[in-house]
Design a protein around this motif. Structure first.
Motif, PDB file in Angstrom:
ATOM      1  N   CYS A   1       0.958  -1.067  -0.071  1.00 49.17           N
ATOM      2  CA  CYS A   1      -0.127   0.015   0.083  1.00 49.17           C
ATOM      3  C   CYS A   1       0.792   1.292   0.066  1.00 49.17           C
ATOM      4  N   LEU A   2       2.040   1.265   0.778  1.00 43.65           N
ATOM      5  CA  LEU A   2       2.780   2.407   0.839  1.00 43.65           C
ATOM      6  C   LEU A   2       3.549   2.590  -0.523  1.00 43.65           C
ATOM      7  N   TYR A   3       4.044   1.630  -1.120  1.00 43.26           N
ATOM      8  CA  TYR A   3       4.552   1.660  -2.419  1.00 43.26           C
ATOM      9  C   TYR A   3       3.711   2.513  -3.281  1.00 43.26           C
ATOM     10  N   HIS A   4       2.309   1.792  -3.290  1.00 42.55           N
ATOM     11  CA  HIS A   4       1.158   2.253  -4.094  1.00 42.55           C
ATOM     12  C   HIS A   4       1.016   3.990  -3.873  1.00 42.55           C
ATOM     13  N   TYR A   5       1.002   4.419  -2.640  1.00 43.94           N
ATOM     14  CA  TYR A   5       0.791   5.800  -2.175  1.00 43.94           C
ATOM     15  C   TYR A   5       1.546   6.608  -2.834  1.00 43.94           C
ATOM     16  N   ALA A   6       3.129   6.165  -2.698  1.00 41.44           N
ATOM     17  CA  ALA A   6       4.206   6.818  -3.241  1.00 41.44           C
ATOM     18  C   ALA A   6       4.085   7.040  -4.667  1.00 41.44           C
ATOM     19  N   ALA A   7       3.724   6.021  -5.289  1.00 38.73           N
ATOM     20  CA  ALA A   7       3.767   5.867  -6.822  1.00 38.73           C
ATOM     21  C   ALA A   7       2.662   6.968  -7.300  1.00 38.73           C
ATOM     22  N   VAL A   8       1.546   6.891  -6.653  1.00 38.41           N
ATOM     23  CA  VAL A   8       0.469   8.025  -7.088  1.00 38.41           C
ATOM     24  C   VAL A   8       0.730   9.500  -6.897  1.00 38.41           C
ATOM     25  N   ALA A   9       1.561   9.717  -5.695  1.00 36.15           N
ATOM     26  CA  ALA A   9       2.267  11.055  -5.451  1.00 36.15           C
ATOM     27  C   ALA A   9       3.178  11.165  -6.512  1.00 36.15           C
ATOM     28  N   ALA A  10       4.102  10.252  -6.912  1.00 34.91           N
ATOM     29  CA  ALA A  10       5.158  10.585  -7.965  1.00 34.91           C
ATOM     30  C   ALA A  10       4.683  10.750  -9.218  1.00 34.91           C
ATOM     31  N   CYS A  11       3.553  10.256  -9.808  1.00 30.83           N
ATOM     32  CA  CYS A  11       2.601  10.354 -10.729  1.00 30.83           C
ATOM     33  C   CYS A  11       2.340  11.839 -11.045  1.00 30.83           C
ATOM     34  N   ASN A  12       1.769  12.217  -9.936  1.00 28.26           N
ATOM     35  CA  ASN A  12       1.169  13.776 -10.008  1.00 28.26           C
ATOM     36  C   ASN A  12       2.176  14.796  -9.961  1.00 28.26           C
ATOM     37  N   ILE A  13       3.362  14.534  -9.509  1.00 25.87           N
ATOM     38  CA  ILE A  13       4.418  15.512  -9.896  1.00 25.87           C
ATOM     39  C   ILE A  13       5.117  15.240 -10.876  1.00 25.87           C
ATOM     40  N   GLY A  14       4.765  14.131 -11.850  1.00 28.06           N
ATOM     41  CA  GLY A  14       5.492  14.145 -13.148  1.00 28.06           C
ATOM     42  C   GLY A  14       6.659  13.132 -12.980  1.00 28.06           C
ATOM     43  N   ARG A  15       6.838  12.503 -11.981  1.00 29.68           N
ATOM     44  CA  ARG A  15       8.022  11.471 -11.879  1.00 29.68           C
ATOM     45  C   ARG A  15       7.566  10.040 -12.185  1.00 29.68           C
ATOM     46  N   TYR A  16       7.269   9.928 -13.517  1.00 27.32           N
ATOM     47  CA  TYR A  16       6.859   8.728 -14.136  1.00 27.32           C
ATOM     48  C   TYR A  16       7.539   7.607 -14.038  1.00 27.32           C
ATOM     49  N   GLU A  17       8.985   7.696 -14.074  1.00 28.30           N
ATOM     50  CA  GLU A  17       9.731   6.690 -14.101  1.00 28.30           C
ATOM     51  C   GLU A  17       9.945   6.204 -12.773  1.00 28.30           C
ATOM     52  N   GLU A  18       9.852   6.988 -11.751  1.00 30.78           N
ATOM     53  CA  GLU A  18       9.722   6.671 -10.211  1.00 30.78           C
ATOM     54  C   GLU A  18       8.591   5.954  -9.887  1.00 30.78           C
ATOM     55  N   ALA A  19       7.260   6.405 -10.398  1.00 28.91           N
ATOM     56  CA  ALA A  19       6.154   5.789 -10.360  1.00 28.91           C
ATOM     57  C   ALA A  19       6.211   4.636 -10.819  1.00 28.91           C
ATOM     58  N   ARG A  20       6.549   4.114 -11.784  1.00 36.69           N
ATOM     59  CA  ARG A  20       6.843   2.746 -12.741  1.00 36.69           C
ATOM     60  C   ARG A  20       7.384   1.908 -11.596  1.00 36.69           C
ATOM     61  N   ARG A  21       8.579   2.317 -11.269  1.00 34.86           N
ATOM     62  CA  ARG A  21       9.410   1.393 -10.393  1.00 34.86           C
ATOM     63  C   ARG A  21       8.786   1.044  -8.920  1.00 34.86           C
ATOM     64  N   LEU A  22       8.069   2.112  -8.547  1.00 36.70           N
ATOM     65  CA  LEU A  22       7.196   1.745  -7.294  1.00 36.70           C
ATOM     66  C   LEU A  22       6.064   0.824  -7.552  1.00 36.70           C
ATOM     67  N   TRP A  23       5.317   0.855  -8.565  1.00 38.43           N
ATOM     68  CA  TRP A  23       4.095   0.032  -8.857  1.00 38.43           C
ATOM     69  C   TRP A  23       4.759  -1.143  -9.488  1.00 38.43           C
ATOM     70  N   GLN A  24       5.823  -1.218 -10.072  1.00 36.24           N
ATOM     71  CA  GLN A  24       6.590  -2.695 -10.197  1.00 36.24           C
ATOM     72  C   GLN A  24       6.613  -3.355  -8.698  1.00 36.24           C
ATOM     73  N   GLN A  25       7.223  -2.562  -7.704  1.00 36.91           N
ATOM     74  CA  GLN A  25       7.517  -3.182  -6.489  1.00 36.91           C
ATOM     75  C   GLN A  25       6.146  -3.821  -5.757  1.00 36.91           C
ATOM     76  N   VAL A  26       5.169  -2.901  -6.034  1.00 36.26           N
ATOM     77  CA  VAL A  26       3.932  -3.326  -5.627  1.00 36.26           C
ATOM     78  C   VAL A  26       3.312  -4.598  -6.155  1.00 36.26           C
ATOM     79  N   SER A  27       3.684  -4.876  -7.605  1.00 41.48           N
ATOM     80  CA  SER A  27       3.412  -5.953  -8.176  1.00 41.48           C
ATOM     81  C   SER A  27       4.172  -7.128  -7.381  1.00 41.48           C
ATOM     82  N   LYS A  28       5.281  -6.835  -7.277  1.00 45.10           N
ATOM     83  CA  LYS A  28       6.221  -7.931  -6.402  1.00 45.10           C
ATOM     84  C   LYS A  28       5.636  -8.355  -5.129  1.00 45.10           C
ATOM     85  N   LEU A  29       5.379  -7.590  -4.421  1.00 44.52           N
ATOM     86  CA  LEU A  29       4.810  -7.576  -3.014  1.00 44.52           C
ATOM     87  C   LEU A  29       3.494  -8.329  -2.854  1.00 44.52           C
TER      88      LEU A  29
END
Length: 580
Positions: free
Chosen positions: A294-322
């Protein structure tokens, strides 16, 4: 000799009288204890008790010395007499007795005394020691201590249970419990905060606002309350009140992990995504939270909203693993590609579940039942309850059907409340009544229909018919039993409505209904046609074990009375069908 006598007589003597009282012997006993002279200390405490037999402290001291000397049985005899005869409010005696029993290896009796101490003592003087003893008893008895309530922590156990209810989406039960906690302990801020949230989750916005204001009156700097208030102001679109509060929260740098998380999620909800991202990344540096998807998802949503798409992708990929079984990371990774191409906007919700519309798409693919994760997820349940109060007509219709699939006590309470709301649509309320009946609510129901308060009895349908015959019910049940797995609740309700309309219009000249299955088959046939479902007389007659001619005859009669064909002519194919 005479002179000597005179000298003695003239010498002034100083005699200090000894006051033989309880205080004297108490002081002597304490001195003896300090020197580890327990025999003397016991003797002096006994004398103190003789001087003041009604003073329980003297007896308690005597019991304490006996315990130090290993005479646990005599110690407990005195302790029991204190709480039985002298002062029942000396609840610490139960703790001392528990210690004595534990030293005697009588662990069952020790547990009984310890529980009584914890359930009766209002001050909690020996709470830490009691926790240590509970661990010992757990080990010796090979089971948890049978403790349900700690008086010194009155409301804490109940509050934990209420929090669990909120996490499980049992909002109605949580509200009841939290209201009772707040009524008993008005200074329990956490309970007040959670009560405000529970009201908010249920769509009871005014109550939520009043409750959070009460928290801030009692404790103006309460961070949880300030965060909740900001969310409530945003919901009310009160920009004047919201702006200074957001500025204050942006300057706040909490230390405790729980406060950091609360502030991070709040800033995300408020659209302050940069602040949210900063706080979420602080939390992700904590090793204890690195396994929380959940925490990685929240961080990914925040990253997405400030235009840090690569960071968001990395975070959601981590969500997928967990959380490999979740639909959430895959959905948002797909959306991320569209965002990068400018075809979609960043997500607005920080909740760790699919958007409401996507959840229904999943449900519709599994039309036989609501997916288990949707039934259990408190955020999904919250969105259902919220939509039932604030959604549009179509969304409310979907929600009522979904709630019928969950079918627990929370759902029953929510639907009972819904059918008494004067402003709600009568058609939706009739479907809600139908859902309540279908999930086992058979008692009388209070409802507001056509602007009037009415009581729907178990044996009656919501209609103006003066009676309800058993044969009419048999037709209905024959149809619903066969439709159960193939038609949704709205379609089943529409069949009920059609049957009631037919009976109401033809009453009192209702046919004898000799063949129940024929009429039931006709109702299903007409309902299917109204909902654009493919169906034939042959198919329906086989399922009901009746003839095509009988079904056709009943269809024709219902259509003559209710004008189904005329009503649906512009939107549906002709209802007539040549017999096969």
């Amino acid at each position: 000799m005479k002179e000597k006598k005179i000298a003695i007589a003239s010498h002034s003597t100083k005699i200090i009288p000894i006051q033989w009282d309880a205080t004297f012997f108490f002081e002597r006993a304490v001195r003896s204890m300090d020197r580890y002279h327990y025999d003397k200390a016991l003797k002096y405490f006994r004398r103190a008790a003789e001087y003041e037999p009604e003073n329980p402290v003297n007896h308690c001291n005597m019991a304490g010395i006996l315990s130090e000397m290993g005479n646990y049985e005599e110690s407990n005899r005195i302790l029991l007499s204190i709480v039985s005869e002298l002062d029942p409010e000396m609840t610490e005696c139960h703790f001392y007795m528990a210690n004595n029993y534990a030293n005697m290896e009588n662990y069952e009796a020790a547990e009984e005394s310890l529980i009584r101490y914890l359930e009766e003592d209002p001050d909690g003087q020996f709470l830490e020691e009691s926790e240590e003893m509970m661990e010992l008893l757990h080990y010796e008895l090979e089971r948890p201590t049978k403790l349900a309530f700690i008086k010194a922590r009155e409301g804490f156990f109940e509050h934990d249970r209420a929090r669990s209810m909120l996490e499980e989406g049992k909002f109605v039960e949580a509200v009841r419990l939290l209201e009772s906690i707040v009524e008993k302990n008005g200074e329990f801020m956490a309970a007040r905060n959670n009560l405000a949230l529970a009201y908010y989750y249920m769509g009871m916005f005014e109550k939520a606002m009043v409750t959070i204001q009460q928290v801030l009156e009692l404790e103006p700097g309460n961070l949880h309350a300030l965060c909740n208030l900001a969310i409530f102001y945003q919901h009310a679109e009160d920009k004047v009140q919201l702006k200074p509060l957001v500025e204050l929260l942006c300057k706040t740098v909490p230390f405790h992990q729980e406060h950091v998380f609360k502030l991070a999620t709040t800033m995300g909800i408020l659209g302050e995504h940069g602040e949210a991202y900063r706080h979420f990344m602080r939390l992700l540096k904590d090793n204890g939270l690195k396994s929380d998807p959940c925490l990685y998802h929240y961080a990914a949503v925040a990253a997405c909203n400030i235009g840090r798409y690569e960071e968001a992708r990395r975070l959601w990929q981590q969500v997928s693993k967990l959380d490999s079984e979740s639909h959430v990371p895959g959905y948002y990774l797909e959306q991320l590609t569209l965002m990068e191409n400018g075809q979609n906007t960043a997500p607005t919700s920080y909740h760790y579940h699919l958007p409401f519309e996507e959840q229904f798409k999943l449900w519709e693919k599994r039309s036989e039942s609501l997916p288990d994760h949707m039934k259990r997820d408190p955020l999904v349940r919250s969105s259902f309850f919220w939509a039932l109060r604030h959604g549009d007509r179509h969304t409310k219709l979907q929600v009522i059907q979904a709630l019928g699939m969950i079918a627990d006590n929370e759902v029953k309470d929510a639907l009972r409340d819904f059918i008494v709301e004067p402003q709600e649509d009568d058609y939706l309320k009739r479907i809600a009544i139908f859902v309540l009946r279908s999930i086992g609510v058979h008692e009388s129901l209070n409802a507001v229909l056509e602007g009037k308060e009415t009581v729907i009895e178990h044996s009656r349908m919501p209609s103006r018919l003066p009676i309800w015959e058993d044969k009419w019910q048999s037709v209905l049940e024959a149809a619903l039993v066969r439709m159960n797995k193939q038609y949704d609740l709205v379609q089943q309700h529409d069949l009920l409505t059609l049957w009631i309309e037919f009976l109401s219009r033809i009453y009192p000249n209702v046919p004898k209904l000799g063949k129940v299955e024929g009429w039931a088959a006709a109702l299903e046939y007409l309902t299917a046609k109204m909902h654009r479902r493919e169906i034939s007389y042959h198919e329906v007659s086989q399922r009901y074990g009746t003839s095509i001619a009988t079904v056709s005859k009943c269809v024709k009669r219902i259509d003559e009375i209710c004008g189904i064909k005329e009503k649906m002519r512009k939107v549906l194919p002709a209802l007539t069908e040549a017999p096969v």
